[in-house]
Scaffold this motif. Structure first.
Motif, PDB file in Angstrom:
ATOM      1  N   SER A   5       0.824  -1.211   0.000  1.00 44.93           N
ATOM      2  CA  SER A   5       0.000   0.000   0.000  1.00 44.93           C
ATOM      3  C   SER A   5       0.851   1.250   0.000  1.00 44.93           C
TER       4      SER A   5
ATOM      5  N   ASP B 106      -2.082   4.620  -6.092  1.00 43.98           N
ATOM      6  CA  ASP B 106      -3.216   4.499  -6.995  1.00 43.98           C
ATOM      7  C   ASP B 106      -3.210   5.691  -7.962  1.00 43.98           C
TER       8      ASP B 106
ATOM      9  N   LYS C 289      -8.298   4.749  -3.534  1.00 47.34           N
ATOM     10  CA  LYS C 289      -7.505   4.791  -2.308  1.00 47.34           C
ATOM     11  C   LYS C 289      -7.265   6.230  -1.850  1.00 47.34           C
TER      12      LYS C 289
ATOM     13  N   SER D 281      -9.408   5.090   4.794  1.00 49.37           N
ATOM     14  CA  SER D 281      -9.797   3.929   4.001  1.00 49.37           C
ATOM     15  C   SER D 281     -10.203   4.368   2.601  1.00 49.37           C
ATOM     16  N   PRO D 282     -10.224   3.420   1.640  1.00 50.45           N
ATOM     17  CA  PRO D 282     -10.672   3.766   0.285  1.00 50.45           C
ATOM     18  C   PRO D 282     -12.090   4.334   0.305  1.00 50.45           C
TER      19      PRO D 282
END
Length: 381
Positions: free
Chosen positions: A12, A17, A41, A93-94
């Motif tokens: 991550s 992204d 994301k 969080s996404p």
């Protein structure tokens, strides 16, 4: 923390992204950025290139619009989306949102045309039909409005799909504009530039309602039936030249054609004789000074015993043509005008001795035109 959690955390951080769209077509207007369950994301990079606009839609609502540039998606860059989601202290969080990339470049050389003829009421030619076609150019000026009002949830919207709507709009407004212009029918084809500018001004507000700017509008051609073109050309010639000369010229051509079609020496001789008489009349009309020089006084006629006396005067007729008085013409010439449909049974006729104008069908000696084959007797017979 397990080994898989370590790997997930590492990935991550290492993989950022990227939200972007590389257009490899020349006709796509809107492209929806695809993500599994529309999850993006936190901290993702948004890249909007020149000629593009990115529109974020969340739960059916317009969230944010991004112009060309590179953005890190967080609560600072997504203020409207943050308000919709109720995030007060940021998010890690996404988040879910639909991202639409809108192509804002100029779309040129788009075709338009009237599917059906446009009926106009012309003062001289009555009801006439015309068609028109040309090109136009447009671009998306308000991406958010365009997405909401036109695209909806369509994942890949092309100019073909919007063109069907735009062409219908253009045809409707073009018909209204042409009707209100109230120009003579022959001037439409000669004033396409002025009409194009007027149509552009009239249509622009309609395009703006859905977030589109009509940049250019061209009328390339205004067409009409061939029969109408011939009438317009004939009318323009009549308007430019003397009406009486045109009538006598057409009559001479009709006599010439009739003589050529008649068989036998008698027919040819009659045609030639009438042609000579008409030629003398036309010559006198076109050169009145010469006619005056050739006229002789009664004393000169009496002195010249070898010259026969003049023929008895023929009855001549005046007739109405396109609202104007024409003539005078002798009986035979009037007959030829009727034969070639320059005049008809309802044409107004006048001769010396008549108190008023009368329709051809109501004059006794001219009724022979309507079906009889025997001409009236010569004067004095």
């Amino acid at each position: 923390m397990g080994i898989f959690d370590e790997i997930k955390k590492k990935l991550s951080h290492e993989f950022i992204d990227i939200v972007e769209w590389l257009d490899n077509t020349n006709n796509t207007i809107v492209h929806r950025f695809e993500r599994y369950q529309n999850e993006i994301k936190n901290g993702a990079q948004l890249i909007v290139r020149e000629g593009q606009t990115a529109v974020f839609i969340s739960e059916g609502q317009l969230a944010d619009v991004f112009t060309p540039g590179t953005y890190t998606l967080n609560t600072q860059n997504l203020p409207i989306l943050t308000t919709i989601k109720g995030w007060k202290y940021g998010f890690n969080s996404p988040f879910k949102a639909e991202v639409y990339f809108v192509n804002t470049r100029l779309f040129t050389d788009e075709k338009w045309g009237t599917k059906n003829p446009i009926t106009l009421n012309d003062d001289r030619f009555g009801l006439v039909e015309i068609r028109a076609f040309g090109t136009y150019a447009f671009k998306i000026s308000d991406a958010g409005k365009f997405i909401i009002d036109v695209v909806g949830t369509h994942p890949n919207f092309t100019n073909f799909e919007i063109n069907e709507h735009l062409k219908s709009l253009i045809a409707t407004r073009f018909t209204d504009t042409i009707g209100e212009a109230n120009l003579p029918i022959e001037l439409y084809a000669a004033n396409t530039s002025e009409l194009s500018e007027t149509c552009l001004e009239v249509m622009q507000p309609e395009f703006n309602l859905v977030g589109i700017t009509l940049e250019r509008f061209y009328i390339e051609n205004v067409s009409m039936p061939e029969e109408l073109k011939k009438e317009i050309f004939e009318y323009s010639r009549i308007d430019k030249i003397d009406l009486d000369r045109l009538t006598k010229f057409k009559t001479a051509k009709a006599i010439e054609a009739a003589a050529a079609n008649e068989g036998g020496t008698a027919g040819a001789g009659m045609g030639m004789g009438m042609g000579f008489v008409l030629a003398q009349q036309m010559g006198g009309m076109m050169n009145p000074m010469a006619s005056q020089v050739q006229q002789t006084t009664p004393q000169q006629t009496a002195a010249n015993h070898s010259t026969p006396p003049p023929m008895p005067a023929q009855t001549v007729y005046h007739y109405a043509f396109n609202g104007q008085q024409a003539g005078p013409v002798p009986f035979e010439q009037l007959k030829m005008l009727f034969a070639n449909r320059t005049i008809n049974k309802d044409t107004l006729i006048w001769k010396q001795g008549m108190a008023n104008w009368a329709a051809l069908k109501d004059i006794e000696e001219l009724k022979v035109f309507l079906g009889g084959n025997t001409p009236p007797p010569l004067p004095g017979a």
